[in-house]
Design a protein around this motif. Structure first.
Motif, PDB file in Angstrom:
ATOM      1  N   ASP A  27     -30.281   8.126 102.288  1.00  0.00           N
ATOM      2  CA  ASP A  27     -29.774   8.968 101.187  1.00  0.00           C
ATOM      3  C   ASP A  27     -30.624  10.237 101.159  1.00  0.00           C
ATOM      4  O   ASP A  27     -31.840  10.169 100.962  1.00  0.00           O
ATOM      5  CB  ASP A  27     -29.885   8.188  99.868  1.00  0.00           C
ATOM      6  CG  ASP A  27     -29.202   8.928  98.723  1.00  0.00           C
ATOM      7  OD1 ASP A  27     -28.862  10.122  98.904  1.00  0.00           O
ATOM      8  OD2 ASP A  27     -29.018   8.305  97.665  1.00  0.00           O
ATOM      9  N   LEU A  65     -36.655  13.687  97.213  1.00  0.00           N
ATOM     10  CA  LEU A  65     -37.637  13.187  96.253  1.00  0.00           C
ATOM     11  C   LEU A  65     -38.960  12.862  96.934  1.00  0.00           C
ATOM     12  O   LEU A  65     -40.034  13.161  96.412  1.00  0.00           O
ATOM     13  CB  LEU A  65     -37.067  11.930  95.576  1.00  0.00           C
ATOM     14  CG  LEU A  65     -37.669  11.603  94.223  1.00  0.00           C
ATOM     15  CD1 LEU A  65     -37.391  12.713  93.234  1.00  0.00           C
ATOM     16  CD2 LEU A  65     -37.100  10.285  93.716  1.00  0.00           C
ATOM     17  N   LEU A  83     -35.797  20.347  91.392  1.00  0.00           N
ATOM     18  CA  LEU A  83     -35.032  19.413  92.215  1.00  0.00           C
ATOM     19  C   LEU A  83     -33.598  19.460  91.730  1.00  0.00           C
ATOM     20  O   LEU A  83     -33.335  19.340  90.541  1.00  0.00           O
ATOM     21  CB  LEU A  83     -35.605  17.990  92.055  1.00  0.00           C
ATOM     22  CG  LEU A  83     -34.991  16.926  92.946  1.00  0.00           C
ATOM     23  CD1 LEU A  83     -35.310  17.198  94.406  1.00  0.00           C
ATOM     24  CD2 LEU A  83     -35.518  15.548  92.525  1.00  0.00           C
ATOM     25  N   ARG A 118     -30.972  12.341  98.996  1.00  0.00           N
ATOM     26  CA  ARG A 118     -31.661  12.532  97.710  1.00  0.00           C
ATOM     27  C   ARG A 118     -33.026  11.869  97.737  1.00  0.00           C
ATOM     28  O   ARG A 118     -34.005  12.386  97.214  1.00  0.00           O
ATOM     29  CB  ARG A 118     -30.825  11.923  96.576  1.00  0.00           C
ATOM     30  CG  ARG A 118     -29.440  12.568  96.460  1.00  0.00           C
ATOM     31  CD  ARG A 118     -28.672  11.998  95.296  1.00  0.00           C
ATOM     32  NE  ARG A 118     -28.614  10.552  95.371  1.00  0.00           N
ATOM     33  CZ  ARG A 118     -28.340   9.759  94.339  1.00  0.00           C
ATOM     34  NH1 ARG A 118     -28.099  10.296  93.150  1.00  0.00           N
ATOM     35  NH2 ARG A 118     -28.300   8.467  94.484  1.00  0.00           N
ATOM     36  N   ASP A 119     -33.091  10.709  98.423  1.00  0.00           N
ATOM     37  CA  ASP A 119     -34.389  10.041  98.568  1.00  0.00           C
ATOM     38  C   ASP A 119     -35.351  10.893  99.378  1.00  0.00           C
ATOM     39  O   ASP A 119     -36.546  10.952  99.094  1.00  0.00           O
ATOM     40  CB  ASP A 119     -34.208   8.682  99.256  1.00  0.00           C
ATOM     41  CG  ASP A 119     -33.767   7.609  98.274  1.00  0.00           C
ATOM     42  OD1 ASP A 119     -34.181   7.707  97.098  1.00  0.00           O
ATOM     43  OD2 ASP A 119     -33.011   6.707  98.682  1.00  0.00           O
ATOM     44  N   ILE A 179     -30.273  17.566  92.363  1.00  0.00           N
ATOM     45  CA  ILE A 179     -29.520  16.504  93.028  1.00  0.00           C
ATOM     46  C   ILE A 179     -28.412  15.987  92.125  1.00  0.00           C
ATOM     47  O   ILE A 179     -28.500  16.072  90.908  1.00  0.00           O
ATOM     48  CB  ILE A 179     -30.427  15.315  93.441  1.00  0.00           C
ATOM     49  CG1 ILE A 179     -31.174  14.788  92.204  1.00  0.00           C
ATOM     50  CG2 ILE A 179     -31.404  15.703  94.524  1.00  0.00           C
ATOM     51  CD1 ILE A 179     -32.015  13.578  92.472  1.00  0.00           C
ATOM     52  N   GLY A 180     -27.396  15.441  92.746  1.00  0.00           N
ATOM     53  CA  GLY A 180     -26.269  14.909  91.989  1.00  0.00           C
ATOM     54  C   GLY A 180     -26.460  13.438  91.687  1.00  0.00           C
ATOM     55  O   GLY A 180     -27.485  12.849  92.030  1.00  0.00           O
ATOM     56  N   ASP A 181     -25.444  12.823  91.067  1.00  0.00           N
ATOM     57  CA  ASP A 181     -25.579  11.413  90.743  1.00  0.00           C
ATOM     58  C   ASP A 181     -24.944  10.522  91.804  1.00  0.00           C
ATOM     59  O   ASP A 181     -24.962   9.310  91.695  1.00  0.00           O
ATOM     60  CB  ASP A 181     -24.987  11.104  89.360  1.00  0.00           C
ATOM     61  CG  ASP A 181     -23.547  11.550  89.262  1.00  0.00           C
ATOM     62  OD1 ASP A 181     -23.079  12.200  90.215  1.00  0.00           O
ATOM     63  OD2 ASP A 181     -22.922  11.261  88.236  1.00  0.00           O
TER      64      ASP A 181
END
Lengths: 353, 223, 454
Positions: free
Chosen positions: C308, C314, C333, C310-311, C335-337
């Motif tokens: 992912d 992060l 940051l 997003r990971d 990012i979406g959900d």
């Protein structure tokens, strides 16, 4: 009742006489105190076989041979009885009644034996390695040289038939053959004839019609031919005839050219024989070169019939020879109904004494 | 504070010692594993800074021996090794922190002080949950005695969840709890990812974080 | 154990088991065949005898035919037993003590086993019915024979089969060995070719070999190609390192020399300050070069998994390096959900993103945004700042292995970008430069989105 008893008495007396007569002669060869004794029961005349036995004993000083001479039917009966009872009798049995020997083997009376020499025998001369053919003796026609003109000498059975055909044939009543009831060998020869050719019926009819004589023994027949009592004798064992013919030029011998039966006397070692090893040695001796030479000298292997040479005696062709092989089919000859029928047939021609 | 520096590169060692002593940390220098053992036998230290590659052996061996003997002195590993695997394995050996060479002197000092604080931190505040021990003062989390590296945000998030363990925390409340940091704007959506990171780091302990769809998260200890 | 020996052993044991089975079958078949053959003989003889029975004066008379016995004499060494039993059970002729078996099969012909003078024998019974004025009843003909010829025939058949079996088995075994030998010949040839090979020769092998071996050769070629890439990237790394490190080290040395001779305290401090800056950037350069080597290495060797993005973002944000690098920079940051899954290697992506972020923080203008977004089929991880973006020249020279400017001016934006580009390309993606939203500039790593993973 009385009559029955008398009949029985007569019967017993007759049987005893028969037994006495059956064992015609006993002769001991070799030293009497030899440690080993070989008992041979044979249908062959002692003096004919003597040379062979002596040659066998020549190199075996520790062995003696008790040679008993028997008629073939009696020998068969005795051997069969010994076989059933388990009694130790002969060590070697030699018989010209090869059908009887085959029967004895079929009835599990013989011991098995194999050696290089027995294996060398042709298949027809051994069965189950329990009975072996040791001689080669043709069944011949014997004639009186002075009584039968050379042109009349029968070369074949057809010649014989032709001689007997005329109403006034000079040979009528002058022909002899074995009595097949008295002689096991005679029965065998006749039986083989019956199987062999259609001439048998005609022959039997001719012999019957002309009043031919049937008698028991080779010697008697040949003697009759020599003296002129008979002019012709049919189916005589060649070895005897040859032996006598050599000393007596009144006797002529013919091997029938249509076919000649050849008998190989059969030897067996009874399974309960007491002296098995000498019995085997004796068999090997008979089959050896030396033994065969002795047999040839005794005329038990007829010249040209030992299979060593293609030259069959008196120019007879190889194809005309009919050796009587040691085969279980000989059992037929001994079948009781077959025998009854055959003898009845034969008796039709030879009413008998 | 008393510190043992085990380092064979004299330039680096001198610079570090001068720097640390200037801010009041007493330093001893050992240049080999053997020398280090001597120092350690002679007196206790508050923090040890340990290089991996030494002339007579590996710093990791010394660390292993110390831990085997039950010596829990905080250890900061200095490593020139690069790959991620190496960094993780030093922690598994029982190191409390690590720095990759070349490092910033200020960073080293800050981390050393953090280690010291952690050790001096009030044990009374410690919370034990399953196989985890959570010390909010020292800002340290241990799983079966081994320190677990957490970033500041992760730590704060975990603290929020632990303090409210057993009850559902909505995403918004957790976000507000983190909002006090004004250095970076991470957004509400990052909460879910942080939870994921925490779960991974807590794996194997008896503590788990439950997702209640539409409601939020709940931290619980397995019975 | 060699393959040949294995195959030989396998074929051998197969043949052995098969041989035992076939032998048993052959023996059974031989016995059956012999039994059938000689039973026919018995029946033939018995029928001939039965046919010879005539009624004379109201009594059955057997005119035993020679032919029947000649038939039986085809088993030359077997003793013959026979008996003809009249209508009242009396023996007409033959061996009196041959008993009819109690249980007989139906029909006119049946068989049984019994001994004959102590020797095992096989018997056939044939019946003939008479229905005449003078005689009415059944006459049984029993004909038996000992088993020598049967056993000999059974043995002979078995022996023939076994003989054939041994011959064909041996041939098969030899054939198997030959076939395996010839089948394995390519392996020996390949082995020889390998042994003869120059140790530095990593060119692909000739794949003109049997299909089975080709799989191995292809795997080997793939392996060698990877080895070759790693080998050459290692060589590149070494030559890059040599080049890129010599320059800053030379600068350091020159400045240090200068400092040693400089008497003026102020100027000396300025020189030391410059040395410090240089050495810091040297360290960063080193990090980046190693990072690039790591990325190249991993992109070839690491297993690809669903990551992912997003990971990744992060992880980069949390890695902590940035706080040290530029504690004053504000990073957002974005990012979406929804997860943004791509198929890649997480550490490689982290390195790439970290380089982009580092560049943005160091050379761009704040605020810096690190974001992840998905758009249809593609997934993007981007870094945005309010600066102009990398100079055109750097953007264009990203294909080159290193960017000279990085070494000479102590800045390494180009190297970071080239790392990011390598990573993007390693995982079927690309590196793109875009306008920022709403302003500034963006560097984007674009990857294909993994379908069906939420």
């Amino acid at each position: 009742m009385r009559i029955v008893r008398i009949c029985l008495l007569f019967a017993v007396a007759f049987l005893q006489a028969e037994m006495l007569r059956a064992q015609e002669m006993t002769h001991l060869f070799g030293p009497e105190d030899a440690p080993r004794r070989l008992v041979i029961r044979s249908t062959t005349d002692t003096d004919v076989f003597a040379g062979v036995v002596e040659a066998f004993l020549a190199e075996r000083p520790g062995v003696s041979v008790l040679y008993e001479q028997w008629g073939s039917n009696d020998l068969y009966g005795l051997t069969s009885k010994d076989c059933r009872s388990g009694e130790v009798g002969a060590d070697v049995v030699i018989s010209s009644g090869v059908h009887q020997m085959v029967k004895l083997v079929n009835d599990a009376c013989a011991a098995k034996y194999q050696s290089a020499l027995t294996r060398a025998l042709p298949q027809a001369l051994r069965w189950r390695d329990e009975v072996w053919g040791i001689t080669r003796e043709p069944a011949v026609i014997v004639y009186n040289r002075s009584g039968v003109p050379p042109a009349d000498v029968p070369r074949t059975r057809f010649d014989l038939l032709d001689l007997l055909r005329p109403e006034d044939s000079p040979y009528a009543g002058k022909v002899a053959t074995y009595d097949i009831e008295a002689s096991g060998l005679g029965y065998l020869f006749a039986f083989m004839d019956s199987q062999e050719a259609s001439t048998f019926g005609a022959l039997l009819e001719s012999l019957g019609r002309t009043g031919a004589d049937a008698t028991c023994c080779s010697a008697e027949i040949i003697e009759g031919v020599a003296t002129g009592k008979y002019l012709l004798a049919y189916n005589v064992l060649g070895s005897y005839a040859e032996g006598l013919a050599r000393e007596d030029d009144r006797i002529g011998i013919v091997l029938p050219q249509d076919y000649t039966l050849v008998l190989s006397r059969a030897l067996m070692i009874p399974k309960q024989a007491g002296n098995m090893s000498d019995a085997r040695a004796f068999l090997d001796f008979l089959l050896s070169q030396q033994g065969r030479t002795e047999l040839r000298q005794a005329l038990l292997i007829a010249p040209g019939l030992d299979g060593d040479s293609a030259d069959a005696g008196e120019g007879i062709s190889e194809t005309a020879l009919r050796p009587i092989g040691l085969s279980p089919s000989l059992l037929v000859a001994l079948d009781r109904q077959k025998r009854d029928q055959f003898i009845r047939l034969w008796r039709g021609a030879f009413p008998g004494p | 504070m008393r510190l043992l520096l085990v380092e064979d590169t004299l330039d680096v060692a001198e610079a570090v010692i001068i720097r640390l002593e200037r801010s009041g940390i007493a330093c001893d220098l050992a240049r080999t594993v053997e020398e280090a053992r001597g120092y350690l036998e002679a007196q206790p230290y508050d923090v040890i800074v340990l290089d991996i590659n030494l002339p007579d052996g590996l710093g990791t061996d010394l660390l292993r021996d110390m831990r085997a003997k039950g010596d829990r002195t905080p250890v900061m590993m200095l490593t020139a090794q690069f790959s991620v695997d190496d960094r993780v394995s030093t922690l598994n050996l029982g190191a409390d922190d690590y720095l990759v060479k070349p490092f910033d002197q200020r960073e080293l000092e800050a981390r050393v002080r953090a280690l010291y604080r952690r050790e001096q931190g009030d044990k009374g505040n410690e919370i034990t949950l399953g196989t985890l021990t959570f010390n909010p003062t020292a800002k340290v989390l241990r799983k079966e005695g081994v320190p677990v590296t957490l970033t500041r945000r992760e730590f704060s998030l975990l603290e929020l969840l632990i303090r409210n363990r057993g009850s559902v925390m909505s995403k918004d409340r957790l976000y507000e709890g983190l909002f006090s940091f004004n250095d970076a704007e991470v957004g509400l959506n990052a909460i879910e990812l942080y939870i994921g990171r925490l779960r991974k780091k807590l794996a194997g302990s008896k503590v788990h974080i439950e997702t209640l769809r539409g409601l939020g998260y709940k931290l619980d200890v397995d019975a | 154990m060699s393959l040949t020996a294995r195959v030989a052993l396998a074929v051998g044991s197969l043949l052995l088991i098969g041989g035992v089975v076939v032998s048993l079958a052959a023996f059974a078949y031989g016995r059956e065949a012999a039994r059938e053959t000689y039973d026919r003989l018995l029946v033939g003889a018995a029928n001939a005898i039965a046919a010879s029975i005539t009624i004379v004066d109201g009594a059955p008379v057997v005119d035993l035919p020679m032919s029947a016995f000649e038939l039986l004499a085809l088993a030359p060494d077997d003793r013959i037993a026979y008996r003809v039993v009249g209508v009242n059970g009396e023996t007409l002729t033959g061996y009196d003590d041959l008993a009819l078996p109690d249980k007989r099969g139906r029909g006119d012909t049946s068989f049984f086993n019994a001994s004959f003078f102590g020797e095992p024998a096989r018997y056939a019974v044939v019946t003939r019915r008479f229905a005449e004025r003078s005689l009415n009843g059944t006459v049984h003909v029993i004909v038996g024979q000992t088993l020598l010829a049967r056993n000999a025939l059974a043995l002979d058949i078995t022996r023939n089969v076994l003989f054939g079996l041994i011959i064909s088995g041996t041939l098969l075994l030899l054939l198997a060995v030959l076939v395996v030998r010839s089948a394995l010949k390519p392996l020996a040839r390949i082995g020889e070719a390998f042994a003869r090979r120059d140790p530095h020769d990593l060119t692909p092998m000739d794949t003109k070999v049997p299909r089975e071996a080709a799989v191995m050769i292809q795997a080997l070629n793939g392996f060698m190609a990877r080895l070759d890439r790693q080998f050459s990237s290692m060589q590149n790394l070494i030559s890059d390192t040599a080049h890129q490190l010599r320059t800053p080290v030379a600068a350091l040395r020159a400045q240090a020399d200068l400092a040693a001779e400089e008497a003026d305290e102020d100027r000396r401090r300025a020189i030391v300050e410059r040395i410090h800056r240089r050495s810091v950037s040297l360290g960063e350069l080193l990090d980046q070069m190693l990072s690039r080597a790591l990325v190249l290495h991993r992109s070839d060797s690491a297993r690809r998994e669903v990551v992912d993005l997003r990971d990744v973002a992060l992880e980069v944000l949390e890695s902590g390096d940035l706080q040290v690098l530029a504690p004053e920079t504000d990073i957002q940051l974005d990012i979406g959900d929804l997860p943004v899954p791509v198929l890649a290697d997480s550490p490689s992506l982290c390195e790439a993103a970290k380089n982009l972020l580092t560049n943005a923080v160091r050379y761009g203008r704040g605020p810096v945004r690190l974001g992840v977004s998905r758009d249809g089929e593609t997934a993007s991880l981007w870094v945005e700042d309010q600066g102009e973006g990398p100079p055109e020249a750097v953007q264009n020279s990203l294909g080159e292995r290193f960017v000279r400017s990085a070494a000479s001016d102590g800045k390494s934006a180009g190297l970071g970008l080239s790392i990011a580009k390598s990573v993007a390309e390693a995982f079927n993606g690309r590196l793109a430069f875009q306008k920022g939203q709403p302003s500034g500039s963006r560097v984007v790593l674009v990857f294909p989105l993994v379908e069906g993973v939420s």
